[in-house]
Scaffold this motif. Structure first.
Motif, PDB file in Angstrom:
ATOM      1  N   HIS A  54       1.120   5.736   1.941  1.00 56.30           N
ATOM      2  CA  HIS A  54       0.969   4.371   1.425  1.00 56.30           C
ATOM      3  C   HIS A  54       2.264   3.579   1.413  1.00 56.30           C
ATOM      4  O   HIS A  54       2.221   2.353   1.380  1.00 56.30           O
ATOM      5  N   ASN A  55       3.404   4.274   1.430  1.00 56.82           N
ATOM      6  CA  ASN A  55       4.668   3.532   1.399  1.00 56.82           C
ATOM      7  C   ASN A  55       5.717   4.081   2.356  1.00 56.82           C
ATOM      8  O   ASN A  55       6.824   3.593   2.382  1.00 56.82           O
ATOM      9  N   ALA A 101       3.593   2.534   7.189  1.00 56.16           N
ATOM     10  CA  ALA A 101       2.722   2.917   6.079  1.00 56.16           C
ATOM     11  C   ALA A 101       1.339   2.300   6.253  1.00 56.16           C
ATOM     12  O   ALA A 101       1.193   1.224   6.838  1.00 56.16           O
ATOM     13  N   ARG A 129       1.448   9.383  -3.273  1.00 56.74           N
ATOM     14  CA  ARG A 129       1.477   8.151  -2.480  1.00 56.74           C
ATOM     15  C   ARG A 129       0.974   8.385  -1.056  1.00 56.74           C
ATOM     16  O   ARG A 129       1.366   7.694  -0.116  1.00 56.74           O
TER      17      ARG A 129
END
Length: 146
Positions: A54-55, A101, A129
C-alpha cells in the motif's frame, strides 16, 4: 504497460575478473529514497504472489536465473485498471522494473535454475501495509515462460 510501472534497461559492464551489474542510482527514475534491500529466491516453476504493497515502491532486478514478473492493476481510478503487464527478466534481458504502491505483483521462476529476485524499496516492509493472495485468486493464466 501499466500506469506508473517503468522498465529501465540496466548496464552490464564487462570485466575479465567478473562483470558489474548496475541496479539503481539515486538519480534514476523510480528512486524515491531507501527503505530496505533484500534478495529472495524462487524455484523453477514456482510462483510467488500475489502481493500488494500500500505504500512501498519496489525496484526489482533479476541478477541470477530468469523470472516472469506479472503485475495486475485493480486501482479504481487508474487508466489501466483491470490490465496485466508481463515480462521475463534475466541477465539476458537485464532491466529494472519499478512497481509503484497499489499494484498486485507476482513472480514465476522460469528457465533452468533457481533464480534470485533483488528488490530495493523506498520504505521498510510492514505486513500491516500489504496484502497477499494465493496465485490462483487473480485471473491470470500461468504458463511456463522461457
Amino acid at each position: 504497460m501499466i500506469d506508473g510501472v517503468t522498465l529501465t534497461p540496466m548496464k552490464i559492464i564487462d570485466n575479465p575478473n567478473g562483470d558489474i551489474y548496475h541496479v539503481l542510482k539515486k538519480s534514476d527514475v523510480g528512486y524515491l529514497g531507501f527503505g530496505e534491500a533484500y534478495i529472495s529466491t524462487i524455484e523453477v516453476g514456482k510462483i510467488k504472489g500475489w502481493k500488494k504493497h500500500h505504500n512501498m515502491t519496489m525496484n526489482v532486478v533479476i541478477p541470477v536465473g530468469s523470472v516472469c514478473v506479472v503485475i495486475f492493476d485493480d486501482r479504481p481510478s487508474s487508466p489501466t485498471r483491470n490490465s496485466f503487464f508481463e515480462t521475463v527478466l534475466s541477465i539476458d534481458n537485464y532491466f529494472r522494473i519499478t512497481i509503484p504502491a497499489g499494484l498486485w505483483s507476482a513472480f514465476m521462476g522460469v528457465g533452468l535454475e533457481k533464480s534470485m529476485i533483488f528488490n530495493i524499496s523506498d520504505c521498510i516492509h510492514n505486513d500491516s501495509r500489504s496484502e497477499s493472495l494465493p496465485f490462483c485468486e487473480i485471473p491470470y493464466i500461468w504458463e511456463r515462460k522461457e
